[in-house]
Design a protein around this motif. Structure first.
Motif, PDB file in Angstrom:
ATOM      1  N   LEU A   1      24.714  64.026  37.719  1.00 25.50           N
ATOM      2  CA  LEU A   1      25.521  63.021  37.039  1.00 25.50           C
ATOM      3  C   LEU A   1      26.137  63.619  35.777  1.00 25.50           C
ATOM      4  CD1 LEU A   1      26.445  60.054  36.881  1.00 25.50           C
ATOM      5  CD2 LEU A   1      24.373  59.585  35.555  1.00 25.50           C
ATOM      6  N   LEU A   2      27.483  63.468  35.626  1.00 20.90           N
ATOM      7  CA  LEU A   2      28.195  64.006  34.465  1.00 20.90           C
ATOM      8  C   LEU A   2      28.705  62.906  33.537  1.00 20.90           C
ATOM      9  CD1 LEU A   2      30.319  66.735  36.282  1.00 20.90           C
ATOM     10  CD2 LEU A   2      28.114  67.023  35.120  1.00 20.90           C
ATOM     11  N   GLY A   3      28.926  61.718  34.068  1.00 20.53           N
ATOM     12  CA  GLY A   3      29.443  60.629  33.245  1.00 20.53           C
ATOM     13  C   GLY A   3      29.866  59.461  34.107  1.00 20.53           C
ATOM     14  N   TYR A   4      30.599  58.515  33.476  1.00 22.87           N
ATOM     15  CA  TYR A   4      31.052  57.325  34.171  1.00 22.87           C
ATOM     16  C   TYR A   4      32.479  56.994  33.758  1.00 22.87           C
ATOM     17  CZ  TYR A   4      26.088  56.332  35.120  1.00 22.87           C
ATOM     18  OH  TYR A   4      24.773  56.395  35.535  1.00 22.87           O
ATOM     19  N   GLU A   5      33.204  56.346  34.670  1.00 20.87           N
ATOM     20  CA  GLU A   5      34.493  55.749  34.320  1.00 20.87           C
ATOM     21  C   GLU A   5      34.296  54.254  34.124  1.00 20.87           C
ATOM     22  OE1 GLU A   5      39.059  55.027  35.983  1.00 20.87           O
ATOM     23  OE2 GLU A   5      37.645  56.226  37.164  1.00 20.87           O
ATOM     24  N   ALA A   6      34.796  53.745  32.989  1.00 23.17           N
ATOM     25  CA  ALA A   6      34.660  52.319  32.675  1.00 23.17           C
ATOM     26  C   ALA A   6      35.771  51.542  33.370  1.00 23.17           C
ATOM     27  CB  ALA A   6      34.735  52.104  31.168  1.00 23.17           C
ATOM     28  N   LEU A   7      35.390  50.483  34.095  1.00 25.59           N
ATOM     29  CA  LEU A   7      36.330  49.656  34.846  1.00 25.59           C
ATOM     30  C   LEU A   7      36.096  48.195  34.487  1.00 25.59           C
ATOM     31  CD1 LEU A   7      35.826  51.468  38.257  1.00 25.59           C
ATOM     32  CD2 LEU A   7      37.764  51.760  36.696  1.00 25.59           C
ATOM     33  N   ILE A   8      37.164  47.497  34.105  1.00 28.54           N
ATOM     34  CA  ILE A   8      37.021  46.119  33.623  1.00 28.54           C
ATOM     35  C   ILE A   8      36.897  45.148  34.787  1.00 28.54           C
ATOM     36  CG2 ILE A   8      39.510  45.681  33.519  1.00 28.54           C
ATOM     37  CD1 ILE A   8      38.978  44.091  30.932  1.00 28.54           C
ATOM     38  N   ARG A   9      36.108  44.101  34.562  1.00 32.47           N
ATOM     39  CA  ARG A   9      35.969  42.987  35.482  1.00 32.47           C
ATOM     40  C   ARG A   9      35.989  41.699  34.652  1.00 32.47           C
ATOM     41  NH1 ARG A   9      36.686  46.814  38.241  1.00 32.47           N
ATOM     42  NH2 ARG A   9      35.546  47.478  40.095  1.00 32.47           N
ATOM     43  N   TRP A  10      36.316  40.598  35.326  1.00 27.05           N
ATOM     44  CA  TRP A  10      36.350  39.291  34.654  1.00 27.05           C
ATOM     45  C   TRP A  10      35.400  38.350  35.376  1.00 27.05           C
ATOM     46  CZ3 TRP A  10      41.291  35.713  34.453  1.00 27.05           C
ATOM     47  CH2 TRP A  10      40.993  34.568  33.715  1.00 27.05           C
ATOM     48  N   GLN A  11      34.365  37.918  34.661  1.00 26.53           N
ATOM     49  CA  GLN A  11      33.418  36.953  35.216  1.00 26.53           C
ATOM     50  C   GLN A  11      33.963  35.559  34.942  1.00 26.53           C
ATOM     51  OE1 GLN A  11      30.450  37.830  36.994  1.00 26.53           O
ATOM     52  NE2 GLN A  11      30.765  35.694  37.576  1.00 26.53           N
ATOM     53  N   HIS A  12      34.844  35.102  35.848  1.00 29.80           N
ATOM     54  CA  HIS A  12      35.498  33.807  35.648  1.00 29.80           C
ATOM     55  C   HIS A  12      34.475  32.685  35.865  1.00 29.80           C
ATOM     56  CE1 HIS A  12      38.302  30.458  36.248  1.00 29.80           C
ATOM     57  NE2 HIS A  12      39.204  31.204  35.644  1.00 29.80           N
ATOM     58  N   PRO A  13      34.526  31.647  35.035  1.00 23.94           N
ATOM     59  CA  PRO A  13      33.499  30.597  35.143  1.00 23.94           C
ATOM     60  C   PRO A  13      33.518  29.850  36.465  1.00 23.94           C
ATOM     61  CG  PRO A  13      35.224  29.988  33.567  1.00 23.94           C
ATOM     62  CD  PRO A  13      35.430  31.429  33.896  1.00 23.94           C
ATOM     63  N   THR A  14      34.663  29.782  37.148  1.00 22.92           N
ATOM     64  CA  THR A  14      34.723  29.053  38.420  1.00 22.92           C
ATOM     65  C   THR A  14      35.114  29.937  39.592  1.00 22.92           C
ATOM     66  OG1 THR A  14      37.033  28.403  37.996  1.00 22.92           O
ATOM     67  CG2 THR A  14      35.288  26.898  37.247  1.00 22.92           C
ATOM     68  N   ARG A  15      35.821  31.029  39.352  1.00 20.00           N
ATOM     69  CA  ARG A  15      36.294  31.877  40.444  1.00 20.00           C
ATOM     70  C   ARG A  15      35.369  33.049  40.728  1.00 20.00           C
ATOM     71  NH1 ARG A  15      42.785  31.732  40.073  1.00 20.00           N
ATOM     72  NH2 ARG A  15      43.028  29.898  38.747  1.00 20.00           N
ATOM     73  N   GLY A  16      34.363  33.215  39.913  1.00 16.10           N
ATOM     74  CA  GLY A  16      33.441  34.320  40.127  1.00 16.10           C
ATOM     75  C   GLY A  16      33.956  35.619  39.535  1.00 16.10           C
ATOM     76  N   LEU A  17      33.440  36.735  40.038  1.00 20.78           N
ATOM     77  CA  LEU A  17      33.787  38.053  39.501  1.00 20.78           C
ATOM     78  C   LEU A  17      35.144  38.490  40.051  1.00 20.78           C
ATOM     79  CD1 LEU A  17      32.599  40.343  37.719  1.00 20.78           C
ATOM     80  CD2 LEU A  17      31.836  41.419  39.842  1.00 20.78           C
ATOM     81  N   LEU A  18      36.094  38.765  39.138  1.00 18.47           N
ATOM     82  CA  LEU A  18      37.450  39.141  39.534  1.00 18.47           C
ATOM     83  C   LEU A  18      37.699  40.612  39.221  1.00 18.47           C
ATOM     84  CD1 LEU A  18      39.499  36.078  38.212  1.00 18.47           C
ATOM     85  CD2 LEU A  18      38.529  36.428  40.477  1.00 18.47           C
ATOM     86  N   PRO A  19      38.270  41.369  40.173  1.00 17.94           N
ATOM     87  CA  PRO A  19      38.653  42.757  39.892  1.00 17.94           C
ATOM     88  C   PRO A  19      39.910  42.790  39.033  1.00 17.94           C
ATOM     89  CG  PRO A  19      39.340  42.144  42.087  1.00 17.94           C
ATOM     90  CD  PRO A  19      38.564  40.977  41.559  1.00 17.94           C
TER      91      PRO A  19
END
Length: 667
Positions: A373-391
């Protein structure tokens, strides 16, 4: 000219003065002095006054003017005396009708209408220029009470009036393009709809949105983007009819309000003409830029202004669906479910930043040689209150529409640095940065603040940009990159090979890492042409001394091919999907639990070992294994391949005994 004064009774010499006032003798001498020098008083109060004044007869002819009025009007005394006062009037300002009075108390019958208009009015100088004055008049009466003449005063208020007009103009005009803005559109649209109902015609709206304008703005800089918008506005202004109104709604959106539209064909013809005008290249800093626009059309008369605007926006949204460009769509009904859904999503996103609804997922980056393991890429997500996890693909367009990309980028940068600071030393974090965010003023300060607040060493942060950003980087972008990399932060070129010119991009910026796009990696094993291209990209990166990461590796065959051809690092589902990582508190708690479990396991092992020693201590000595019968005990340390967990290996010889317990399991 002579002025008559009313009779002033002279007090007797022995008459006492009024309480607190001057003695009667002093008052008498003052009155005598004034009456004896009326010419000097007239010059002081009228001719030398800084306020423009004139003595005018009741018919409106100028009798006497002072120097201030001559300077104000740009005329000499001889040009004014004897002339009617309407000599000063602006041609667009009509006087009151004859015989009409102001209706106020003390009005003078027969007074010229021009003299009755107290208040602000517009005049014209001798050179034709206009000015605004505050007009007032005073009627001078004879001693008999009969009106004699009028003292006209004109105070110049041009500067104040222009300042007020400028404020109004700014409120209703877009400062960049000079076109009317949304506020002006509201008034004009309401007026146009009312007029169309009387004429039996319709009002048409042509709502335009420039395609890929943001890419131009991000890559060439905001100054070039502003120049492009100004050129677009000029073309729209020249291409519309006199009765039409071109409006800038904001950002890259424009609207044409077309009055007296007979049918939809006429409105379509207008839209086609506008698109053809935008087809010609725009010249920006020596570069030719080709643009297109998506268009939404609607028309109506018996409809509210806001409803008509919503219809035009709905048609435009439909024209831009699925990333389409240069399309014209006509509104034919209410908002679709998708359009309502998008509007709601845009509203929700504004609250997401303040509502702690955003999340960061991390995808591992590993060494292809040993999968370290060398590192990670940060990727945003949105935990919408009614729609769930959005890419990100589900809401980044909404962020763009709400101008929230910079706020999202700042949040990702700060959160990623905070998370990475709690990782083991040596692991790096990769953060994607948009061209718009990189070119904004203060970006380097934002990076410095994120590093300082989190305590993350700069060399453990790598910012990822696209090829187009690197190729068309504006001066502000280059300056921001220089300031950031001087601190030790490195720069990665994402989607390597998919842009305009990879080599040019590598030379413009201090690139540290290139990431080969997943579209190439997917076919590297099955298509020789793609394999040759990837081999060339690997050779290019290695020849320039750059780190190379292959993205999108989904199986071991791809990983093996890349490893054999010199790729050092990889990222993809074959090594791990994006997932949330534990926070610092969670990681510390996990370490504590692991330590507790280890201590408990050691205690159990020690207890079991003691019991075994007690049991084996009572057994007879082990005979020589060579040909000896009986029980042999082998310690675990003597076993070449120890089992998964500790246990005794017991070998029993029952060759001379009957097999009565053959079916019984043995320990």
């Amino acid at each position: 000219m002579t002025l008559s004064a009313p009779h002033v009774p002279r007090p007797r010499g022995d008459q006492p003065g009024e309480p607190g006032g001057a003695p009667a003798g002093t008052r008498l001498r003052a009155i005598d002095t004034l009456l004896a020098d009326r010419g000097q008083m007239f010059r002081a109060l009228f001719l030398s006054s800084p306020v423009p004044k004139a003595l005018v007869d009741l018919d409106g002819h100028l009798l006497v003017v002072n120097d201030a009025l001559c300077a104000l009007s740009g005329r000499g005394i001889d040009d004014m005396v004897g002339r009617h006062v309407d000599l000063l009037a602006h041609p667009d300002e009509a006087p009151l009708p004859e015989g009409e009075t102001s209706g106020g108390p003390g009005s003078v019958p027969g007074l010229d209408p021009w003299l009755r208009q107290d208040g602000e009015r517009r005049l014209r100088r001798a050179d034709g220029s206009e000015l605004w004055v505050q007009q007032s008049h005073d009627v001078v009466h004879r001693s008999t009470g009969e009106p004699h003449f009028v003292v006209l005063s004109l105070v110049d208020v041009t500067d104040r009036r222009r300042a007020e007009e400028d404020l109004v103009r700014r409120a209703f005009t877009d400062p960049l393009t000079g076109l009317p803005n949304r506020r002006a559109l509201t008034d004009r649209l309401a007026h146009a709809l009312a007029l169309s109902r009387r004429r039996g015609l319709q009002v048409g709206l042509v709502h335009l949105d420039l395609d890929r304008f943001q890419a131009v703005n991000d890559t060439l800089g905001t100054e070039a983007g502003d120049q492009l918008l100004s050129q677009v506005a000029d073309r729209l202004r020249w291409s519309t009819r006199v009765e039409d109104t071109a409006v800038r709604l904001g950002a890259d959106e424009f609207l044409i309000l077309a009055e007296d539209v007979e049918d939809l064909d006429g409105l379509r013809a207008l839209a086609d003409r506008l698109l053809s005008v935008l087809d010609d290249p725009f010249l920006l800093g020596g570069r030719e830029i080709v643009l297109s626009a998506s268009v939404g059309l609607t028309m109506g008369s018996d409809v509210a202004p806001d409803d008509l605007l919503r219809q035009a926006h709905s048609a435009l949204t439909y024209a831009k669906r699925d990333g389409s460009r240069a399309r014209i769509e006509v509104h034919d009904g209410g908002l679709t479910e998708d359009e309502v859904d998008l509007l709601q999503l845009e509203t929700d996103l504004r609250r997401a930043l303040d509502g702690n609804e955003l999340r960061l997922f991390y995808q591992p980056i590993v060494s292809l040689a040993d999968e370290t393991l060398l590192g990670y890429e940060a990727l945003i997500r949105w935990q919408h209150p009614t729609r769930g996890l959005l890419p990100p693909g589900a809401f980044l367009d909404a962020a763009e529409n709400n101008r929230l990309t910079s706020r999202l980028g700042a949040w990702v940068l700060r959160q990623a640095c905070t998370d990475a600071a709690g990782w083991p030393a040596g692991l790096r974090v990769h953060v994607n940065v948009s061209a718009r965010h990189l070119a904004e003023e203060g970006f380097s300060d934002l990076v410095a603040a994120a590093l300082d607040e989190s305590g993350l060493p700069p060399e453990r942060l790598e910012l990822e940009i696209t090829e187009s950003t690197a190729l068309f980087a504006a001066e502000a972008t280059l300056q921001a990159v220089s300031e950031v990399t001087e601190r030790g932060v490195t720069l990665a070129l994402d989607d390597f090979g998919t842009g305009y010119s990879a080599i040019t991009a590598l030379h413009r910026l201090p690139i540290h890492t290139v990431k080969i796009d997943r579209s190439f990696v997917a076919d590297v094993v099955t298509r020789p042409s793609t394999a040759a291209l990837v081999q060339g990209l690997l050779n290019l990166g290695q020849g320039m001394g750059l780190q190379v990461i292959a993205e999108g590796i989904e199986d071991l065959d791809q990983a093996d091919w890349l490893r054999r051809h010199g790729c050092a690092m990889a990222q993809g589902y074959a090594f791990g999907r994006p997932a949330p990582l534990p926070s610092r508190a969670e990681a510390l708690m996990a370490e504590v639990l692991v330590e507790q479990a280890a201590e408990e396991a050691a205690a159990v092992l020690e207890a079991v070992t003691g019991e075994l020693e007690a049991v084996t201590g009572g057994l007879p000595p082990v005979p020589d294994p060579a040909g000896a019968d009986g029980v042999d005990l082998f310690l675990l340390d003597d076993v070449d391949t120890p089992p998964a967990r500790p246990f005794l290996v017991v070998v029993e010889d029952h060759t001379d005994e009957p097999d009565d317990d053959a079916d019984r399991p043995r320990a």
